[in-house]
Each structure stands twice: as C-alpha cells, then as structure tokens.
Scaffold this motif. Structure first.
Motif, PDB file in Angstrom:
ATOM      1  N   THR A   1      34.944 114.127 -14.742  1.00 54.16           N
ATOM      2  CA  THR A   1      34.994 114.880 -16.002  1.00 54.16           C
ATOM      3  C   THR A   1      34.104 116.120 -15.858  1.00 54.16           C
ATOM      4  OG1 THR A   1      33.119 113.663 -16.957  1.00 54.16           O
ATOM      5  CG2 THR A   1      35.323 112.801 -17.429  1.00 54.16           C
ATOM      6  N   GLY A   2      34.162 116.999 -16.863  1.00 53.88           N
ATOM      7  CA  GLY A   2      33.247 118.145 -16.913  1.00 53.88           C
ATOM      8  C   GLY A   2      33.382 119.105 -15.760  1.00 53.88           C
ATOM      9  N   LEU A   3      34.610 119.480 -15.425  1.00 51.37           N
ATOM     10  CA  LEU A   3      34.846 120.358 -14.280  1.00 51.37           C
ATOM     11  C   LEU A   3      34.065 121.664 -14.395  1.00 51.37           C
ATOM     12  CD1 LEU A   3      36.389 120.933 -11.663  1.00 51.37           C
ATOM     13  CD2 LEU A   3      38.323 121.720 -13.058  1.00 51.37           C
ATOM     14  N   LYS A   4      34.081 122.295 -15.557  1.00 48.54           N
ATOM     15  CA  LYS A   4      33.400 123.582 -15.718  1.00 48.54           C
ATOM     16  C   LYS A   4      31.887 123.443 -15.541  1.00 48.54           C
ATOM     17  CE  LYS A   4      33.570 127.788 -18.483  1.00 48.54           C
ATOM     18  NZ  LYS A   4      32.169 128.153 -18.325  1.00 48.54           N
ATOM     19  N   LEU A   5      31.326 122.333 -16.001  1.00 46.71           N
ATOM     20  CA  LEU A   5      29.881 122.109 -15.843  1.00 46.71           C
ATOM     21  C   LEU A   5      29.497 122.012 -14.372  1.00 46.71           C
ATOM     22  CD1 LEU A   5      29.241 119.504 -18.703  1.00 46.71           C
ATOM     23  CD2 LEU A   5      28.669 121.946 -18.689  1.00 46.71           C
ATOM     24  N   HIS A   6      30.341 121.372 -13.579  1.00 41.12           N
ATOM     25  CA  HIS A   6      30.075 121.250 -12.137  1.00 41.12           C
ATOM     26  C   HIS A   6      30.084 122.613 -11.446  1.00 41.12           C
ATOM     27  CE1 HIS A   6      30.050 116.895 -11.799  1.00 41.12           C
ATOM     28  NE2 HIS A   6      31.172 116.828 -12.500  1.00 41.12           N
TER      29      HIS A   6
ATOM     30  N   ALA B   1      38.959 121.777 -22.445  1.00 44.60           N
ATOM     31  CA  ALA B   1      37.911 121.601 -21.443  1.00 44.60           C
ATOM     32  C   ALA B   1      38.469 121.734 -20.027  1.00 44.60           C
ATOM     33  CB  ALA B   1      37.238 120.235 -21.625  1.00 44.60           C
ATOM     34  N   ILE B   2      39.617 121.122 -19.782  1.00 41.61           N
ATOM     35  CA  ILE B   2      40.204 121.155 -18.444  1.00 41.61           C
ATOM     36  C   ILE B   2      40.652 122.571 -18.085  1.00 41.61           C
ATOM     37  CG2 ILE B   2      42.198 120.405 -17.079  1.00 41.61           C
ATOM     38  CD1 ILE B   2      41.920 117.668 -18.495  1.00 41.61           C
ATOM     39  N   LEU B   3      41.310 123.252 -18.994  1.00 36.83           N
ATOM     40  CA  LEU B   3      41.803 124.596 -18.697  1.00 36.83           C
ATOM     41  C   LEU B   3      40.656 125.580 -18.464  1.00 36.83           C
ATOM     42  CD1 LEU B   3      44.845 124.712 -21.120  1.00 36.83           C
ATOM     43  CD2 LEU B   3      44.925 124.784 -18.614  1.00 36.83           C
ATOM     44  N   LYS B   4      39.558 125.436 -19.200  1.00 36.24           N
ATOM     45  CA  LYS B   4      38.387 126.274 -18.935  1.00 36.24           C
ATOM     46  C   LYS B   4      37.866 126.018 -17.524  1.00 36.24           C
ATOM     47  CE  LYS B   4      36.735 126.764 -23.708  1.00 36.24           C
ATOM     48  NZ  LYS B   4      35.667 126.362 -24.674  1.00 36.24           N
ATOM     49  N   GLY B   5      37.832 124.746 -17.134  1.00 35.29           N
ATOM     50  CA  GLY B   5      37.371 124.398 -15.793  1.00 35.29           C
ATOM     51  C   GLY B   5      38.287 124.932 -14.710  1.00 35.29           C
ATOM     52  N   ILE B   6      39.599 124.853 -14.925  1.00 36.81           N
ATOM     53  CA  ILE B   6      40.561 125.345 -13.936  1.00 36.81           C
ATOM     54  C   ILE B   6      40.459 126.859 -13.786  1.00 36.81           C
ATOM     55  CG2 ILE B   6      43.018 125.633 -13.438  1.00 36.81           C
ATOM     56  CD1 ILE B   6      41.922 122.824 -12.862  1.00 36.81           C
ATOM     57  N   ARG B   7      40.295 127.567 -14.890  1.00 36.12           N
ATOM     58  CA  ARG B   7      40.168 129.026 -14.799  1.00 36.12           C
ATOM     59  C   ARG B   7      38.914 129.416 -14.017  1.00 36.12           C
ATOM     60  NH1 ARG B   7      41.793 128.505 -20.433  1.00 36.12           N
ATOM     61  NH2 ARG B   7      44.018 129.032 -20.601  1.00 36.12           N
ATOM     62  N   GLU B   8      37.816 128.711 -14.264  1.00 39.09           N
ATOM     63  CA  GLU B   8      36.576 128.976 -13.530  1.00 39.09           C
ATOM     64  C   GLU B   8      36.741 128.636 -12.057  1.00 39.09           C
ATOM     65  OE1 GLU B   8      32.850 130.183 -12.543  1.00 39.09           O
ATOM     66  OE2 GLU B   8      33.867 130.499 -14.469  1.00 39.09           O
TER      67      GLU B   8
ATOM     68  N   GLY C   1      37.440 114.050 -24.885  1.00 36.16           N
ATOM     69  CA  GLY C   1      38.181 113.429 -25.971  1.00 36.16           C
ATOM     70  C   GLY C   1      39.343 114.276 -26.449  1.00 36.16           C
ATOM     71  N   CYS C   2      39.377 114.564 -27.761  1.00 38.95           N
ATOM     72  CA  CYS C   2      40.488 115.321 -28.340  1.00 38.95           C
ATOM     73  C   CYS C   2      40.497 116.784 -27.889  1.00 38.95           C
ATOM     74  CB  CYS C   2      40.455 115.229 -29.858  1.00 38.95           C
ATOM     75  SG  CYS C   2      38.985 115.909 -30.623  1.00 38.95           S
ATOM     76  N   HIS C   3      39.448 117.228 -27.232  1.00 36.30           N
ATOM     77  CA  HIS C   3      39.390 118.605 -26.706  1.00 36.30           C
ATOM     78  C   HIS C   3      39.644 118.638 -25.190  1.00 36.30           C
ATOM     79  CE1 HIS C   3      37.877 119.796 -30.597  1.00 36.30           C
ATOM     80  NE2 HIS C   3      36.882 118.934 -30.496  1.00 36.30           N
ATOM     81  N   ALA C   4      40.292 117.591 -24.681  1.00 38.73           N
ATOM     82  CA  ALA C   4      40.490 117.473 -23.235  1.00 38.73           C
ATOM     83  C   ALA C   4      41.228 118.663 -22.644  1.00 38.73           C
ATOM     84  CB  ALA C   4      41.248 116.179 -22.923  1.00 38.73           C
ATOM     85  N   ASP C   5      42.299 119.131 -23.321  1.00 38.15           N
ATOM     86  CA  ASP C   5      43.087 120.226 -22.744  1.00 38.15           C
ATOM     87  C   ASP C   5      42.271 121.510 -22.643  1.00 38.15           C
ATOM     88  OD1 ASP C   5      43.071 120.247 -25.504  1.00 38.15           O
ATOM     89  OD2 ASP C   5      45.163 120.843 -25.726  1.00 38.15           O
TER      90      ASP C   5
END
Length: 330
Positions: free
Chosen positions: A68-73, A110-117, A104-108
C-alpha cells in the motif's frame, strides 16, 4: 516509456512483462526494480510469490514489497532514473481497499497519484494488471465496487501509457503502440492506419456494436462518437422500448430481463431487425470465466452469446474496448 500489460489468469502476461522491462534494461542498463504487491496471506499466495521469484532469478531485479502507499514510498525519489516492473495492479487495488494500512474508499485516487509519481521517476515502467471483467453471474456489491475501481484505474493508466498490450495464451496483442496515432472520436466507424490517417468503413445503416468487459470505458467511448444519441438503459427500460429505441446501453442486462420473462431469442432478434431506428448497441462480454452452477445463469450466458453472435454478423461495425481503448474487430 510506460507499458500496461493486461490479460487473464495464467495467460503469460507476467513472463511477457518481465521480458519487456529486461529487454529495455539490457539496451540501456540502469537499476532494475520489481514492485511486488501480492501480500503473502496464505499457502496459495506464498506458492505464487515463490513461482514469480524463480521466474525473476538471475535477471538483476531488486524486489520491493510495497503493498500500500505507493506514493509515500516514492517521496524521496528512490526510483529516479530506474527501470521498474510493478505486479500486479489487481492486488494493489485489493490491498488499498481492504488492508488496514490502505486508502479504503479513496483507493483509486491514492493509486493513481502513486502511478503518476512512479512514471515521472522511472526511465521505463511496465505495469501488469488483470482481466477480471467478463463474468455472467452478478457480482456482490463489494466485488462490483472492486471491479469498478480496478477498471477505472486500468483505463486511466492506459490513457497515460505509451503502449498497452493484452496477452492471450502467451500471444501479445497490441492495443496501443508508441508509433500509432488512434483517432476514433470524429465519426462512428472510423478506423486509422499507422500514420493516423482516417479510413472510413463502409456503412449500410446497420447497427454499430461496442463490446468489452465491465468497467472498460465502453459508454464513455460511445458518447464521444455519438454525442447526440440518447442511450436507453437496458437495466430498467421497458422490454417493449427495444422496438423503437435508437441506442441501447447495458444490453446484457436487457437480455437477462428478456429471458427472465420467458421470451425467446427469435422474438428478440425479429424485433431488433424490424427496428430501423437502432444505431448503437453497447454490451458487456459475459461469456468468460467458469460455467455457472445455476441453471438459469448457464442458460442466460449462452442465450446472450447466441443473440450477440447473430447481431454481430449483421452489424456494420463491431468494436471491442479494453482499458478504454477501442479496437475494431469487424
């Protein structure tokens, strides 16, 4: 370079994705990372993880277990200039939706922010996802929401990707290529060649069919090429509305209701043939996956498939949408 790789279970998409990122890395060596998203929660997943470790052995990957937390990593730019393989998006979505540490309900979001980064930091990035959108048995509310989020993420990544590939039994089918400009938003039934020059298909005023798994962006694509058409909703319209509607969405839901009423395939096809106003039909593909146990579900899946086969034979144009990308198959 960003490539999205999709396909069914056991299709060979993992082997293809590894070959792609390793090929780019051999041509221009740089740090090579594998972002593992499958959490080892039981014997079955542990066996899958071990299998993938064996596949990657000796290829130069450094494995990062980021559930989890792709952008944080990525906040410190740890993958700047590297080549990365992320596998698999379907696991990452489940983790973010259901793990305590997830969004949770903000999964999409959070993931898309991480993928863009991640895409900004990487030199080359390959993302593996799963084709889980073509079942006939109705999903539970939780599964429907999971598929909706995964479908949205797949479409968003495909839009930003340089290349999108579907792997079918080890055979790679290119849905979007770096040197191909696809423009299908000007006129219905428009094809394109390598240079992006429009090539109009022959029209005989018969129906245009758009198919694909659930949550693949079919409706969004249809409304771009037919902005003036009002879509009849196959979920809740009256069954008689099929006699004079111009465009019908969720046709798979309509055929389910038709069969529940005890009506025949022949009657439906006759009505559709006599409807001279019908221009557009949008339907989920539901013929994949395991054969249902329930008698009605088996009958429905075959009924819909037979109806669609006959309609496709008579159609001017049939397009299949995968990850938001249309491909003309007739």
């Amino acid at each position: 370079m960003l490539e999205l790789v999709t396909g069914g279970s056991g299709s060979g998409k993992s082997a293809y994705a590894e070959s792609r990122i390793c090929e780019w890395n051999r041509q221009d060596p740089k740090p090579l990372f594998y972002i593992a998203t499958m959490y080892p929660y039981g014997e079955e997943t542990e066996k899958k993880i071990e299998r993938h470790r064996i596949l990657r052995k000796g290829k130069g990957f450094e494995t990062l277990e980021w559930y989890t937390g792709l952008k944080l990593h990525l906040e410190e730019g740890s993958l700047q200039g590297s080549d990365v393989l992320l596998e698999c998006m379907s696991n990452l979505v489940a983790n973010e939706m259901y793990m305590e540490s997830g969004a949770g309900c903000h999964a999409d979001q959070a993931i898309l922010k991480g993928i863009r980064e991640l895409n900004q930091q990487c030199s080359n990035l390959v993302i593996v996802t799963n084709e889980v959108f073509s079942e006939s048995v109705p999903d539970s509310p939780e599964m429907k929401e999971y598929k909706r989020i995964l479908g949205r993420i797949n479409c968003e990544i495909a839009a930003m990707a340089d290349q999108v590939t579907e792997v079918i039994y080890g055979i790679a089918q290119q849905k979007k290529e770096p040197d191909t400009l696809v423009n299908r938003t000007e006129k219905p039934g428009v094809d394109s060649n390598k240079s992006g020059e429009s090539v109009m298909c022959q029209k005989e005023n018969r129906v245009h069919i758009i198919i694909g798994g659930a949550f693949q962006g079919k409706t969004q694509y249809a409304t771009k090429i037919y902005p003036e058409l009002g879509l009849t909703d196959g979920i809740n319209c009256s069954l008689d509305e099929i006699r004079n509607c111009v465009a019908i969405n969720k046709f798979h839901s309509f055929t389910r209701r038709w069969l529940l009423e005890g009506r025949t395939k022949e009657a439906l096809l006759t009505i559709l043939e006599n409807n001279r106003s019908l221009q557009l039909l949008i339907s989920d593909e539901i013929g994949y996956g395991l054969v249902p146990i329930d008698d009605f579900e088996r009958e429905y899946r075959e009924f819909h498939g037979r109806v669609m086969t006959e309609l496709a034979e008579q159609a001017d144009c049939v397009e299949r949408v995968v990850c938001g990308i249309p491909q003309r198959i007739k």
